[in-house]
Write a protein that holds these residues in place. Sequence first.
Motif, PDB file in Angstrom:
ATOM      1  N   THR A  54       0.823  -1.199   0.000  1.00 61.34           N
ATOM      2  CA  THR A  54       0.000   0.000   0.000  1.00 61.34           C
ATOM      3  C   THR A  54       0.861   1.255   0.000  1.00 61.34           C
ATOM      4  O   THR A  54       0.654   2.181  -0.787  1.00 61.34           O
ATOM      5  N   LEU A  92      -6.317   3.160  -0.163  1.00 58.44           N
ATOM      6  CA  LEU A  92      -6.335   4.405   0.592  1.00 58.44           C
ATOM      7  C   LEU A  92      -7.279   5.378  -0.104  1.00 58.44           C
ATOM      8  O   LEU A  92      -6.954   5.934  -1.144  1.00 58.44           O
ATOM      9  N   HIS A  93      -8.430   5.583   0.476  1.00 54.03           N
ATOM     10  CA  HIS A  93      -9.407   6.477  -0.126  1.00 54.03           C
ATOM     11  C   HIS A  93      -8.930   7.921  -0.012  1.00 54.03           C
ATOM     12  O   HIS A  93      -8.265   8.307   0.955  1.00 54.03           O
ATOM     13  N   TRP A 142      -9.894   9.683   3.189  1.00 52.26           N
ATOM     14  CA  TRP A 142      -9.119   9.201   4.325  1.00 52.26           C
ATOM     15  C   TRP A 142      -7.721   9.826   4.328  1.00 52.26           C
ATOM     16  O   TRP A 142      -7.213  10.240   5.375  1.00 52.26           O
ATOM     17  N   ALA A 177      -2.030   6.169   8.255  1.00 57.30           N
ATOM     18  CA  ALA A 177      -3.318   5.912   7.602  1.00 57.30           C
ATOM     19  C   ALA A 177      -3.323   4.546   6.929  1.00 57.30           C
ATOM     20  O   ALA A 177      -4.330   3.827   6.956  1.00 57.30           O
ATOM     21  N   GLY A 198      -5.790   1.598   7.992  1.00 62.01           N
ATOM     22  CA  GLY A 198      -6.682   1.057   6.974  1.00 62.01           C
ATOM     23  C   GLY A 198      -6.560  -0.445   6.824  1.00 62.01           C
ATOM     24  O   GLY A 198      -7.565  -1.164   6.743  1.00 62.01           O
ATOM     25  N   ARG A 239      -9.455  -3.270   7.778  1.00 67.99           N
ATOM     26  CA  ARG A 239      -9.939  -4.270   6.820  1.00 67.99           C
ATOM     27  C   ARG A 239      -9.711  -5.690   7.341  1.00 67.99           C
ATOM     28  O   ARG A 239     -10.538  -6.578   7.134  1.00 67.99           O
TER      29      ARG A 239
END
Length: 364
Positions: free
Chosen positions: A201, A300-301, A304, A328, A332, A336
């Motif tokens: 990520t 990662l929105h 967010w 973050a 995240g 999840r």
Amino acid sequence: MTAVQKTLFWAAAVALFILALVLFNDVLLPFVAGMALAYLLDPVADRLCAWGLPRALATSVALAAALVVLVGALFLIVPVLEAQLARLFTQLPEIIERLWASLSATAARISSQFAPDEVDKARAAVMGASEKVIGGALAVIEGVWSSGLALVNLIGLVVVTPVVAWYLLRDWDRIVETVDGWLPRDHAPVIREQVRIIDRTLAGFVRGQAMVCLILGAVYAIALEVAGLDYGLVVGLVAGLISFIPYVGAIVGLMASVGLAYAQTGEVALMAVVGAIFVAGQAIEGNFLTPKLVGERVGLHAVWILFALLAGGSLFGFTGILLAVPVAAVIGVLIRFALGRYLQSALFLGGGGGEGDKGGAGGE
């Protein structure tokens, strides 16, 4: 160890992490920056090691190459930026005066078409919203600025960061191996899997987003200069470099460039051209750059990320901004994972449900 003891242990670890940020916030910036630099350059050092270079030499070469690229870019861009910024600061009062006069005339024409009480209500609503937005932005800027002033000086940051980065980059694999040896044996496979997801990520977002920002900054700057906008290089580079904050770079660049275009010529044509540049830039970013360089599955929105950056900057200044995306990403992935475990548990499925595969949930 019971579930309650495990929860207390991890809660205490998080509390100690936050306490360390609060206590050492004034001196953490060069160390966090060095860690971020080492993380970004670790693939380069690994590639050099695969070509046969010793780790220490590979570390030195990677850092030296990054320094050469940075200094070279500064030597090429800074003189032009300096000239444009000097002109901009000199003419800024005149630009603001012209924009204010035009906006006041437009507002007067619009106000004449509505009842006085409606105009007062609209003005109060706009002023209230503006005060909240400006207050929030100033709080973030104040946090970043106070964090910067707490450092001994900029020279200290410049000296300490490369040193920290060099040692961390040289020992990166050894540090990873040591930390892996500390993992609880029963849960080590699950933790390793979640760490791999976090790494993917971060790698997808941070390294990819850095490339997106650099490309957008170059595209905006060149396009605005070609369009004939005064100070186009400054506006384009700033808009590109702050594009890591979702939507903010394009919005700030669009507003600044349209305002400068109006103050420069007052013609709709130039305003339309610079507006089209940012619309096209957003289209290129959303349809090509971000999918290719960042990826669709980083998890990662944008909202967010925006919240994390604003919260980190407000609480811990520039150090908080540097830590915002990694934290973050960790939160995240853990959320999840926890949600995946919940969806496989008896709590969600009812009496007939089981715990499911201990290592399977929560990926991407």
